[in-house]
Design a protein around this motif. Structure first.
Motif, PDB file in Angstrom:
ATOM      1  N   LEU A   1       1.712  -3.759 -10.474  1.00 16.41           N
ATOM      2  CA  LEU A   1       1.930  -4.416  -9.184  1.00 16.41           C
ATOM      3  C   LEU A   1       0.745  -4.882  -8.654  1.00 16.41           C
ATOM      4  CD1 LEU A   1       3.285  -5.073  -6.522  1.00 16.41           C
ATOM      5  CD2 LEU A   1       3.023  -2.844  -5.830  1.00 16.41           C
ATOM      6  N   PHE A   2      -0.340  -4.477  -8.826  1.00 17.87           N
ATOM      7  CA  PHE A   2      -1.562  -4.788  -8.185  1.00 17.87           C
ATOM      8  C   PHE A   2      -2.138  -5.782  -8.681  1.00 17.87           C
ATOM      9  CE2 PHE A   2      -5.764  -4.613  -6.367  1.00 17.87           C
ATOM     10  CZ  PHE A   2      -5.397  -4.632  -4.913  1.00 17.87           C
ATOM     11  N   ARG A   3      -2.076  -5.709 -10.305  1.00 12.01           N
ATOM     12  CA  ARG A   3      -2.827  -6.794 -10.889  1.00 12.01           C
ATOM     13  C   ARG A   3      -2.116  -8.073 -10.760  1.00 12.01           C
ATOM     14  NH1 ARG A   3      -6.392  -5.841 -14.717  1.00 12.01           N
ATOM     15  NH2 ARG A   3      -6.918  -3.324 -15.276  1.00 12.01           N
TER      16      ARG A   3
ATOM     17  N   ARG B   1      -3.410 -13.273  -7.341  1.00 13.58           N
ATOM     18  CA  ARG B   1      -3.115 -14.111  -6.020  1.00 13.58           C
ATOM     19  C   ARG B   1      -4.190 -13.979  -5.153  1.00 13.58           C
ATOM     20  NH1 ARG B   1       1.910 -16.449  -4.999  1.00 13.58           N
ATOM     21  NH2 ARG B   1       0.802 -17.477  -3.799  1.00 13.58           N
ATOM     22  N   GLY B   2      -5.380 -13.149  -5.403  1.00 11.77           N
ATOM     23  CA  GLY B   2      -6.620 -13.135  -4.422  1.00 11.77           C
ATOM     24  C   GLY B   2      -6.500 -11.909  -3.777  1.00 11.77           C
ATOM     25  N   VAL B   3      -5.623 -10.958  -4.065  1.00 15.56           N
ATOM     26  CA  VAL B   3      -5.688  -9.819  -3.221  1.00 15.56           C
ATOM     27  C   VAL B   3      -6.797  -8.787  -3.666  1.00 15.56           C
ATOM     28  CG1 VAL B   3      -4.368  -7.575  -2.343  1.00 15.56           C
ATOM     29  CG2 VAL B   3      -3.145  -9.959  -2.610  1.00 15.56           C
ATOM     30  N   GLN B   4      -7.513  -8.402  -2.870  1.00 15.36           N
ATOM     31  CA  GLN B   4      -8.506  -7.138  -3.143  1.00 15.36           C
ATOM     32  C   GLN B   4      -8.515  -6.169  -2.297  1.00 15.36           C
ATOM     33  OE1 GLN B   4     -11.920 -10.179  -5.187  1.00 15.36           O
ATOM     34  NE2 GLN B   4     -12.458  -9.096  -3.313  1.00 15.36           N
ATOM     35  N   ASP B   5      -7.332  -5.361  -2.073  1.00 15.83           N
ATOM     36  CA  ASP B   5      -7.203  -4.371  -1.024  1.00 15.83           C
ATOM     37  C   ASP B   5      -7.993  -3.145  -1.544  1.00 15.83           C
ATOM     38  OD1 ASP B   5      -5.496  -1.966   0.252  1.00 15.83           O
ATOM     39  OD2 ASP B   5      -5.409  -3.940   1.249  1.00 15.83           O
TER      40      ASP B   5
ATOM     41  N   ASN C   1       0.705  -1.305  -0.043  1.00 12.70           N
ATOM     42  CA  ASN C   1       0.049  -0.090   0.033  1.00 12.70           C
ATOM     43  C   ASN C   1       0.834   1.339  -0.091  1.00 12.70           C
ATOM     44  OD1 ASN C   1      -2.773  -0.713  -0.233  1.00 12.70           O
ATOM     45  ND2 ASN C   1      -2.861  -1.214   1.805  1.00 12.70           N
ATOM     46  N   PRO C   2       1.929   1.330   0.674  1.00 11.77           N
ATOM     47  CA  PRO C   2       2.634   2.715   0.728  1.00 11.77           C
ATOM     48  C   PRO C   2       3.322   2.849  -0.570  1.00 11.77           C
ATOM     49  CG  PRO C   2       3.130   1.311   2.691  1.00 11.77           C
ATOM     50  CD  PRO C   2       2.397   0.603   1.819  1.00 11.77           C
ATOM     51  N   ILE C   3       3.792   1.751  -1.196  1.00  8.62           N
ATOM     52  CA  ILE C   3       4.746   1.947  -2.564  1.00  8.62           C
ATOM     53  C   ILE C   3       3.610   2.401  -3.552  1.00  8.62           C
ATOM     54  CG2 ILE C   3       4.767  -0.372  -3.153  1.00  8.62           C
ATOM     55  CD1 ILE C   3       7.355   2.372  -3.519  1.00  8.62           C
TER      56      ILE C   3
ATOM     57  N   ILE D   1     -13.745  -3.203 -11.894  1.00  3.99           N
ATOM     58  CA  ILE D   1     -12.949  -4.160 -11.150  1.00  3.99           C
ATOM     59  C   ILE D   1     -13.567  -4.299  -9.951  1.00  3.99           C
ATOM     60  CG2 ILE D   1     -10.931  -5.273 -10.481  1.00  3.99           C
ATOM     61  CD1 ILE D   1      -9.614  -4.509 -12.948  1.00  3.99           C
ATOM     62  N   MET D   2     -13.519  -3.168  -9.284  1.00 13.16           N
ATOM     63  CA  MET D   2     -13.942  -3.201  -7.820  1.00 13.16           C
ATOM     64  C   MET D   2     -15.337  -3.266  -7.636  1.00 13.16           C
ATOM     65  SD  MET D   2     -11.867   0.470  -6.644  1.00 13.16           S
ATOM     66  CE  MET D   2     -12.203   0.302  -5.036  1.00 13.16           C
ATOM     67  N   SER D   3     -16.278  -2.760  -8.551  1.00 13.46           N
ATOM     68  CA  SER D   3     -17.811  -3.236  -8.630  1.00 13.46           C
ATOM     69  C   SER D   3     -18.020  -4.694  -8.601  1.00 13.46           C
ATOM     70  CB  SER D   3     -18.427  -2.315  -9.613  1.00 13.46           C
ATOM     71  OG  SER D   3     -19.817  -2.658  -9.631  1.00 13.46           O
ATOM     72  N   ARG D   4     -17.371  -5.079  -9.661  1.00 15.83           N
ATOM     73  CA  ARG D   4     -17.561  -6.738  -9.796  1.00 15.83           C
ATOM     74  C   ARG D   4     -17.153  -7.638  -8.654  1.00 15.83           C
ATOM     75  NH1 ARG D   4     -15.308  -5.781 -15.005  1.00 15.83           N
ATOM     76  NH2 ARG D   4     -13.307  -6.585 -14.430  1.00 15.83           N
ATOM     77  N   ARG D   5     -16.224  -7.170  -8.022  1.00 11.61           N
ATOM     78  CA  ARG D   5     -15.478  -7.868  -6.924  1.00 11.61           C
ATOM     79  C   ARG D   5     -16.099  -7.473  -5.450  1.00 11.61           C
ATOM     80  NH1 ARG D   5      -9.423  -9.770  -8.102  1.00 11.61           N
ATOM     81  NH2 ARG D   5      -9.469 -10.244 -10.195  1.00 11.61           N
ATOM     82  N   GLY D   6     -16.994  -6.467  -5.440  1.00 11.07           N
ATOM     83  CA  GLY D   6     -17.759  -6.110  -4.386  1.00 11.07           C
ATOM     84  C   GLY D   6     -16.555  -5.240  -3.462  1.00 11.07           C
ATOM     85  N   VAL D   7     -15.645  -4.433  -3.842  1.00 15.84           N
ATOM     86  CA  VAL D   7     -14.842  -3.917  -3.119  1.00 15.84           C
ATOM     87  C   VAL D   7     -15.304  -2.268  -2.990  1.00 15.84           C
ATOM     88  CG1 VAL D   7     -12.330  -2.995  -2.974  1.00 15.84           C
ATOM     89  CG2 VAL D   7     -12.636  -5.106  -3.925  1.00 15.84           C
TER      90      VAL D   7
END
Length: 748
Positions: free
Chosen positions: A488-490, A495-499, A470-472, A525-531
């Motif tokens: 990085l985040f993709r 690996r299943g991360v949804q931060d 998160n900081p980087i 993407i956030m909407s589909r994954r409920g983030v």
């Protein structure tokens, strides 16, 4: 080679001309000579061996050509290896059985034993074992039975092993204790303790002598499962049968009782061993030391350690490692380090377990200089620890101590020891580099992480923590490097991360850099994954669309923001409405305005903009929509400037819109100025819409005002001229009746 035995008889004599091979035992070529029967006719033999040179030599038969092709490959291969290879590559069928039968010139027990030992498929080994005996090829001896029982025990095919063992007397092969010991141990490893006990009891029924070896095997099985009371009973039974326990027996019993956390029982057995005159060895002392370590009784462990050395028993690396483990477990790291140095001074080499025990204790105690020296010692001897998480502990400890150079050296040590660095290791360094504001170093580490795709290695177990990425990501998004942050985040998402924080930072970063489409992709993407999406991220996205001149997309993003439960502020509403209005999307702007009014956010501050939109709607003929917006304003406690709207419409000749707006005002009892009435009536009269003017004037007068309109006489005259005499007469009477009542404002 099975084709040789199936060749026609007349080919054998031809084959003997060139098949002069060594007759080593188990050679596959023994079949070629051993199965060739010598002829009774010497002349025929001589003729075969020395053909007439005057006659033309016959062409080589196909047999020789086929043999030569396989000769090089099989030259150095033993017969048992050939059989094992055939069994590995083929299913167990009659054809394979025949191939093996034809390949073996002479069966013996060493061949069968070696085939069983080399077989990779347990099922094939068992089938080979049974087939070779049922086919009458061989009668298995004690060693082949033992080998088969051991293999079945290791493969946990215990019923087969039991049947083979119990069937041995029928084949004339006597039992021995070792076979039952193997079966007892196999059942124990499979967790079937009761069967181990039954096999042990069966030995007595079958007349097999039970020595201390069988008892030791049973003790190990039942103590491993925590049944210390059963172990005590069988120990007493063993002694009662006159079987003397050995030092190995006591070592097992002590190990088991400590495993079951029975300290007092273990001490009694120690005293019993000493009382029987059995001298403890290094294994016994190690067991006692480890037992006291389990109970965190380091004073007692020290006593046994000192006693062992005092008796001239050389302490092993296990002894020292156990002591180090005990000291570390009770927080006496200095003593652990002292014992470690003592071990090295005696020339005892530390192993991976020793280092794996000491290093975590040094890290927990904050002794990073010592930990660094121990790590260098590991590198020099090229000894990797048993648990790779030790490197993570080192990284964390060095980073907390602020020595980032030493932390980076840990990665180099991992490379030296051929330990692959995982995402979690890089994460610790990146996190602490960010905390130290050394973002450039953090980015260099990140580049390595992304380039090698370390995050995507599914065999890794140490994943990058949110406190690391998160900081980087936030820094990259704030410094114009959002694309790298997204890469990085993709990888993390795979690996299943949804931060939530990381995704919202990506939206903000792309929006700041003028890439609203990329932001919106993240949003979807956030909407589909409920983030959950943050309001600030939406706000930046909307402003980014507006700055790029895409008000329609800004409105879509605004709708998504509202659907997510966020309420835009007044300035955001104004920005979207203004951009839509300036782009000519009046009705879309009107719909956004309706949302603003419904949410009752910033309406008063934006009344000038509201007036412009209402005017534009009326001018474009969207009268009903405009009236609906005015009505919504009234319901929410706001008042539109209807007088101005009537004035503008009248001046610009939009008489129908003005008429409908005036009717709406009269029906809703809106406070209107007389001048507004006059302007609308003048516009209607000037446009020749006398009946409309008459209708409106009647409504106005019905409200108790309007009789002093200066153009009333002109309206009456026009009505008469157009043949609407009845309306003219009614209007005249109403004017006469209402004369004398004058007001500056009409309250409707």
């Amino acid at each position: 080679m099975s084709f040789i035995t199936r060749s026609k008889p007349h080919q054998w004599n031809q084959a003997r001309v060139f098949l002069s091979l060594p007759r080593s035992s188990h050679s596959p070529f023994r079949l070629l000579t051993s199965t060739i029967e010598p002829t009774d006719n010497p002349s025929e033999t001589q003729q075969t061996q020395s053909p007439d040179p005057t006659k033309s030599r016959p062409s080589p038969p196909p047999l020789r050509e086929r043999f030569q092709r396989g000769k090089n490959r099989q030259r150095h291969e033993k017969l048992e290896d050939t059989i094992c290879r055939m069994m590995d590559n083929r299913e167990w069928t009659t054809r394979l059985q025949n191939s093996i039968r034809d390949l073996v010139p002479e069966w013996d027990h060493s061949l069968v034993y070696n085939v069983l030992h080399g077989a990779r498929k347990l099922d094939h080994a068992l089938q080979f074992f049974r087939w070779s005996e049922r086919s009458g090829l061989i009668r298995h001896d004690r060693d082949t039975h033992m080998k088969m029982i051991e293999m079945l025990g290791q493969g946990q095919k215990l019923n087969h092993a039991r049947c083979i063992l119990l069937d041995m007397p029928e084949k004339g092969v006597p039992w021995d204790e070792d076979m039952f010991k193997v079966l007892i141990d196999s059942y124990g490893k499979a967790g079937i303790v009761q069967e181990s006990v039954k096999i042990f009891g069966k030995m007595k029924e079958l007349g097999v002598e039970r020595t201390v070896k069988s008892y030791d095997a049973l003790f190990k099985v039942i103590l491993r499962r925590g049944r210390y009371m059963m172990a005590k009973r069988y120990f007493n039974k063993m002694v009662g049968e006159g079987v003397e326990p050995t030092r190995h027996t006591y070592n097992l019993m002590l190990w088991g009782f400590f495993l079951c956390l029975r300290l007092e029982t273990a001490l009694r057995f120690w005293e019993d061993m000493i009382g029987r005159g059995i001298k403890p060895d290094v294994v016994t002392y190690n067991t006692m030391i480890n037992g006291f370590v389990r109970f965190k009784k380091m004073d007692e462990a020290e006593k046994f350690f000192v006693e062992m050395k005092g008796k001239g028993i050389e302490a092993s690396v296990v002894s020292y490692t156990t002591m180090i483990k005990g000291y570390v477990s009770v927080g006496r790291v200095d003593d652990g380090l002292r014992i470690f140095e003592e071990m090295r001074s005696f020339g005892i080499e530390a192993n991976a377990t020793t280092y794996s025990t000491l290093l975590p204790g040094l890290c927990d105690a904050g002794k990073m200089v010592e930990a660094r020296n121990v790590l260098k010692s590991m590198m020099a001897k090229h000894i990797a620890p048993n648990d790779n998480e030790i490197f993570l502990k080192l990284l964390v400890a060095q980073s907390k101590g602020g020595d980032m150079a030493a932390a980076t050296e840990v990665l180099k040590a991992m490379a030296t020891l051929n330990v692959p660095a995982e995402a979690g290791h890089y994460g610790v360094l990146i996190e602490n580099q960010c905390k130290a504001n050394a973002y450039n170093r953090a980015i260099k580490l990140l580049d390595i992480l992304l380039e090698k795709e370390i995050i995507l290695r599914h065999q890794d177990t140490l994943e990058m923590e949110p406190s690391a990425y998160n900081p980087i990501i936030e820094y990259l998004c704030n410094s114009g490097q959002t694309s790298k942050a997204e890469v990085l985040f993709r990888q993390l998402m795979k690996r299943g991360v949804q931060d939530q924080d990381a995704l919202n930072n990506l939206i903000r970063g792309h929006a700041k850099e003028g890439n609203p489409d990329a932001s919106y992709e993240i949003l979807k993407i956030m909407s589909r994954r409920g983030v959950p999406r943050e309001a600030n991220a939406y706000e930046l996205l909307i402003k980014s669309y507006i700055s790029k001149g895409e008000p329609g997309d800004a409105k879509t993003a605004l709708d998504s923001m509202i659907e997510d439960g966020h309420v835009p502020d007044s300035s955001l509403f104004r920005s979207v409405i203004e951009s839509l209005f300036e782009d000519g999307r009046v009705q879309t702007a009107s719909r956004v305005m309706m949302i603003m009014i419904d949410k009752n956010v910033g309406v008063e501050e934006n009344m000038d903009l509201v007036g412009k939109i209402l005017e534009a709607l009326l001018m474009r003929g969207h009268v009903e929509e405009a009236l609906g917006r005015i009505d919504l304003l009234n319901q929410n406690g706001h008042t539109a400037d209807v007088d101005r709207l009537l004035s503008v419409l009248s001046e610009k000749g939009k008489t129908i819109a003005a008429l409908k707006l005036l009717d709406f005002g009269l029906e809703r009892d809106l406070s209107l100025e007389f001048s507004s009435y006059d302007k609308v009536l003048d516009a209607l009269l000037g446009a020749g819409k006398t009946l409309n003017a008459y209708s409106v004037l009647c409504k106005i007068m019905g409200k108790g005002s309007g009789s002093d309109w200066k153009s009333c006489d002109d309206l009456i005259k026009s009505l008469n001229q157009e043949g609407n005499t009845k309306q003219a007469d009614v209007l005249s009477r109403m004017i006469k009746k209402g004369q004398g009542s004058k007001k500056d404002n009409v309250s409707l």
